[in-house]
Write an enzyme that holds these catalytic residues in place. Structure first.
Site, short mmCIF file in Angstrom:
data_model
loop_
_atom_site.label_atom_id
_atom_site.label_comp_id
_atom_site.label_asym_id
_atom_site.label_seq_id
_atom_site.Cartn_x
_atom_site.Cartn_y
_atom_site.Cartn_z
CD GLU A 16 -18.72 -1.33 15.66
OE1 GLU A 16 -17.49 -1.77 16.95
OE2 GLU A 16 -18.65 -2.00 14.87
CG HIS A 23 -22.73 -11.41 15.24
ND1 HIS A 23 -21.85 -11.70 16.62
CD2 HIS A 23 -22.01 -11.66 14.13
CE1 HIS A 23 -20.73 -11.16 15.68
NE2 HIS A 23 -20.62 -10.83 14.73
#
Lengths: 315, 325
Positions: free
Chosen positions: B60, B127
């Site tokens: 990322e 998440h």
């Protein structure tokens, strides 16, 4: 001619950095700065090997890279004086200057922060199919950041035209490479990403120049990135006010014997490129350039607060 | 008119923008062959090829930093961070590079970071988070948080055409929802304009992203009890349309701000502070925040839904506020 021009630039960087240290001692400039005394041959070797269309990113220790790429000394120094004529209009300081028009894309002061940034510039070159190469400068300390590994993997996968040039100057601030690197050879890490990795003498202008030129040409031909480790030594402290308690004066004296500027002067004399008198002339001219830059900075108007207040977003 | 999902309009908008401007490209994890974890980029690889729909390794920070470099060099990247929780790995590049490029260096950074906040699917504590609060206090980053298909398309177009870094929130519960929209994609909507999605005089309810959906459902229930709530969908958090908020609060005198993320340190607190500074004398009752619990999001449905605002808790809190003396 190459050596003579390189010497001019190395001396300009040396005198620039010495003047910065002096200006701090005299309380005439603000903030902080990281000087690159002892690492001039890397800056000039890399910049000389690049083409005008190429890109370079730098680190918190970036004055040398920028000057080698063609920065005007007064406009770079003005960032330390907080003056409006600075490359970042006084907003950036020592660590945050950028001049894309001369292929210089700066640093953000975060160790390793420019590694993906330089790679993104190479991605743009790859998409637009220009023949631009991106030279990403960073230090031994940055090679331990996670983003170094993430980015080298992606650049290798996509064969991007980017050179990862690590200046191994022996210290990440006060932490020696003995204490910071499980494997002291940073170039070895290239194997993990299936790209070329070499270790060279970063205090020798010609060695840096030849090596960077070779891999820049390869990158231009689509062969992808390379990792070039330039062994050098930070003769100055980490930043202003560094008492250098982490190393001995004896070690520093040994390192001064490998001073790249003195080494270059010796080569110029031996090869009869310049006489002693001509070297002295270069020194005087360079001193005059720096003195003039300081006067220009001191006479320049301060950075504009009103302009900055309205600068947050692009149109 | 037609009836399509949020996923569908995001996909169509990406396709239209990629067609319009060839400097736009998509980059992220599993966005190509897989089509994105929620299908928002399905079919784009086939149409635009792997140069413009770039699958990446799981990296990322590098994805974000590389996109920023490409943006400064003249591209208009759109990156996807699969779950908003993973944005923690990209925060350095957004905060220390993207947000500084214009104010410090004078450079444009036309970058869109699309990501998926929100709980409600049992995905668990890493998440399901709504982490926009991390960026709300970072000058230099714009934040869009649509609550419906029309705004999703209109704001995404604006984000892509903007010359600054934009954080674009696509709440994961919006993707399968269906909306009535025009056959044609909407025109881009300028940032910084909240929408009053329901008018009312008894209290003001402020929300963004999926919480705006729940706020409207709650307002309909409140109306059955003769409580008329004015609902403001912020649409963008940065810039914040404080003027629309203040005007509404001045007319209703009661205000509740809904936030999915935890109560403490959230953006609702900032809105509450601005209301108190600018309209204190118009308030009949203290500003109310209804937010997620100060807990991680648990996985089990019975636990998860209990931790975040729901139509029932919004209706109850709004009713209490409207009827309080």
């Amino acid at each position: 001619m190459l050596l003579k021009a390189a010497y001019n630039q190395m001396l300009l960087i040396r005198y620039f950095e010495e003047s910065i240290e002096r200006l701090f001692l005299e309380g005439r400039v603000m903030g902080t700065a990281h000087t690159c005394i002892g690492q001039e041959a890397v800056s000039v070797g890399v910049a000389t090997a690049l083409q005008p269309q190429d890109a370079m990113t730098t680190t918190h220790r970036g004055h040398g890279h920028f000057l080698a790429r063609g920065a005007e000394p007064a406009k770079a120094m003005a960032e330390l004086f907080g003056k409006s004529i600075g490359y970042s209009k006084g907003r950036g300081g020592s660590q945050m200057m950028m001049a894309p028009e001369m292929g210089f894309y700066g640093s953000n002061g975060i160790t390793g922060g420019s590694i993906p940034f330089a790679t993104g510039i190479a991605l743009d070159a790859s998409i637009r199919k220009t023949d631009r190469v991106s030279a990403c400068m960073f230090g031994d300390g940055a090679s331990n950041q996670g983003v170094f590994h993430e980015t080298l993997n992606m650049a290798a996968l996509w064969k991007l035209p980017v050179l990862y040039i690590v200046e191994n100057n022996g210290y990440a601030m006060s932490t020696s490479t003995d204490q910071g690197l499980a494997n002291p050879c940073i170039a070895d890490r290239a194997k993990a990403y299936n790209i070329p990795g070499v270790t060279i003498n970063g205090n020798d202008f010609e060695e840096v120049y030849n090596c960077v030129q070779q891999y820049a040409e390869a990158a231009r031909q689509g062969e992808g990135p390379a990792l070039i480790e330039c062994m050098t030594y930070r003769l100055s402290g980490h930043s202003r006010g560094d008492p250098r308690v982490y190393r001995t004066r004896e070690e520093e004296q040994e390192a001064w014997k490998r001073d790249p500027v003195k080494t270059m002067e010796k080569q110029l004399l031996e090869r009869k490129v310049l006489t002693a008198a001509q070297i002295e002339e270069v020194q005087q001219k360079t001193t005059a350039i720096i003195d003039k830059a300081i006067i220009t900075c001191e006479n320049a108007p301060p950075a504009s607060a009103a302009e900055f207040q309205n600068s947050l977003f692009a149109e | 008119m037609r009836n399509i999902t949020f996923t569908q309009i995001i996909r169509e908008t990406l396709e239209a923008e990629l067609t319009r401007d060839e400097t736009i490209f998509l980059m992220g994890e599993d966005i190509g062959v897989y089509g994105g974890p929620f299908g928002a980029s399905r079919g784009l690889l086939e149409k635009f090829g792997s140069e413009r729909i770039r699958d990446t390794p799981i990296s990322e920070q590098a994805i974000t930093g590389i996109a920023i470099g490409a943006a400064v060099a003249g591209q208009r990247p759109i990156i996807e961070i699969m779950f908003m929780d993973f944005i923690t790995l990209a925060v350095d590049q957004m905060v220390n590079m993207a947000a500084k490029l214009h104010p410090i260096y004078g450079q444009n950074c036309p970058l869109v970071l699309r990501t998926t906040p929100g709980a409600g699917r049992g995905y668990g504590a890493t998440h399901s988070q709504s982490l926009e609060r991390i960026f709300c206090g970072i000058p230099g980053i714009k934040i869009a948080a649509p609550s419906n298909a029309r705004d999703g398309s209109a704001l995404l177009q604006t984000a892509i055409r903007d010359n600054n870094p934009v954080l674009f929130l696509e709440h994961k519960l919006l993707y399968p929802m269906r909306f009535e929209v025009d056959d044609k994609l909407p025109e881009p909507t300028p940032f910084g304009y909240a929408k009053i999605t329901r008018e009312g005089e008894d209290l003001t309810i402020i929300a963004w992203s999926y919480m705006s959906v729940l706020a409207l459902q709650a307002a309909a229930k409140l109306s059955n009890d003769d409580i008329e709530a004015e609902v403001i969908d912020l649409r963008t958090l940065a810039p914040l349309d404080i003027d629309t908020i203040i005007e509404s609060v001045k007319s209703t005198g009661r205000v509740m701000i809904i936030e999915e993320g935890p109560l403490t340190g959230g953006f609702a607190g900032e809105i509450a502070a601005q209301i108190t500074e600018q309209a204190f004398e118009y308030l009949d009752y203290p500003v109310k925040r209804l937010a997620g619990d100060d807990l991680p999001i648990p996985s089990a449905k019975s636990l998860e839904l209990n931790c975040i605002p729901s139509v029932a808790t919004i209706t109850k809190a709004a009713s209490d506020l409207a009827l309080a003396d």
